[in-house]
Design a protein around this motif. Structure first.
Motif, short mmCIF file in Angstrom:
data_model
loop_
_atom_site.label_atom_id
_atom_site.label_comp_id
_atom_site.label_asym_id
_atom_site.label_seq_id
_atom_site.Cartn_x
_atom_site.Cartn_y
_atom_site.Cartn_z
N ASP A 133 0.84 -1.20 0.00
CA ASP A 133 0.00 0.00 0.00
C ASP A 133 0.87 1.26 0.00
N ALA A 134 1.93 1.25 0.79
CA ALA A 134 2.84 2.40 0.84
C ALA A 134 3.58 2.55 -0.49
N LEU A 135 3.98 1.45 -1.10
CA LEU A 135 4.66 1.51 -2.39
C LEU A 135 3.71 2.06 -3.45
N ALA A 136 2.47 1.60 -3.48
CA ALA A 136 1.50 2.11 -4.44
C ALA A 136 1.27 3.60 -4.25
N ALA A 137 1.14 4.03 -3.01
CA ALA A 137 0.93 5.45 -2.73
C ALA A 137 2.14 6.28 -3.19
N ARG A 138 3.33 5.78 -2.95
CA ARG A 138 4.56 6.49 -3.36
C ARG A 138 4.62 6.63 -4.88
N LEU A 139 4.33 5.55 -5.59
CA LEU A 139 4.34 5.61 -7.05
C LEU A 139 3.31 6.62 -7.56
N ARG A 140 2.12 6.57 -7.01
CA ARG A 140 1.04 7.46 -7.46
C ARG A 140 1.35 8.92 -7.13
N GLU A 141 1.98 9.18 -6.00
CA GLU A 141 2.31 10.57 -5.67
C GLU A 141 3.36 11.13 -6.62
N HIS A 142 4.07 10.26 -7.30
CA HIS A 142 5.05 10.68 -8.31
C HIS A 142 4.50 10.57 -9.73
N GLY A 143 3.17 10.43 -9.84
CA GLY A 143 2.52 10.44 -11.13
C GLY A 143 2.62 9.14 -11.91
N LEU A 144 2.94 8.05 -11.25
CA LEU A 144 3.07 6.76 -11.92
C LEU A 144 1.87 5.88 -11.62
N ALA A 145 1.47 5.10 -12.58
CA ALA A 145 0.35 4.19 -12.40
C ALA A 145 0.79 2.97 -11.59
N ALA A 146 -0.11 2.49 -10.78
CA ALA A 146 0.13 1.27 -10.01
C ALA A 146 -1.17 0.46 -10.04
#
Length: 117
Positions: A77-90
């Motif tokens: 969940d933290a990894l997905a949130a980090r990716l999304r906050e940087h504009g990347l799809a997860a």
């Protein structure tokens, strides 16, 4: 035994500096090597303590992105949130019969499967 380990996996990237920002800055990988190389930089990164490193190679312009790189993550969940906050799809995280997983790509189209560690 003829081969005892896999030390490095070559990951094609179009821009090594941008790749470094993603792998070190977003994913938190450590830089293992960053040395001059006749065709660019010999730039390797890896999760801290990991045996295998990724070579971020920009000198293979015709090399297709690779997929199916499997990584372990303690908190999907933290990894997905980090990716999304940087504009990347997860994609995910989702529960599968074999365990929990998260699918994502680096900025160059290389595909990853993160499994719950």
């Amino acid at each position: 035994m003829l081969i005892s380990s896999i030390d490095t996996v070559t990951v094609p990237v179009a821009d090594q500096e941008r790749a470094l920002e993603f792998y070190a800055g977003v994913l938190g990988f450590e830089v293992r090597a960053d040395n001059p190389f006749p065709m660019g930089r010999w730039l390797t990164v890896a999760p801290k303590g990991a045996a295998t490193a990724l070579l971020l190679a920009s000198w293979f312009p015709d090399m297709a992105p690779i997929g199916g790189l499997v990584v372990a993550a303690p908190d999907l969940d933290a990894l997905a949130a980090r990716l999304r906050e940087h504009g990347l799809a997860a994609d995910g995280p989702s529960d599968q019969p074999w365990g929990r997983q998260l699918l994502f790509h680096d900025p160059f189209g290389n595909g990853f499967v993160a499994s719950q560690a």
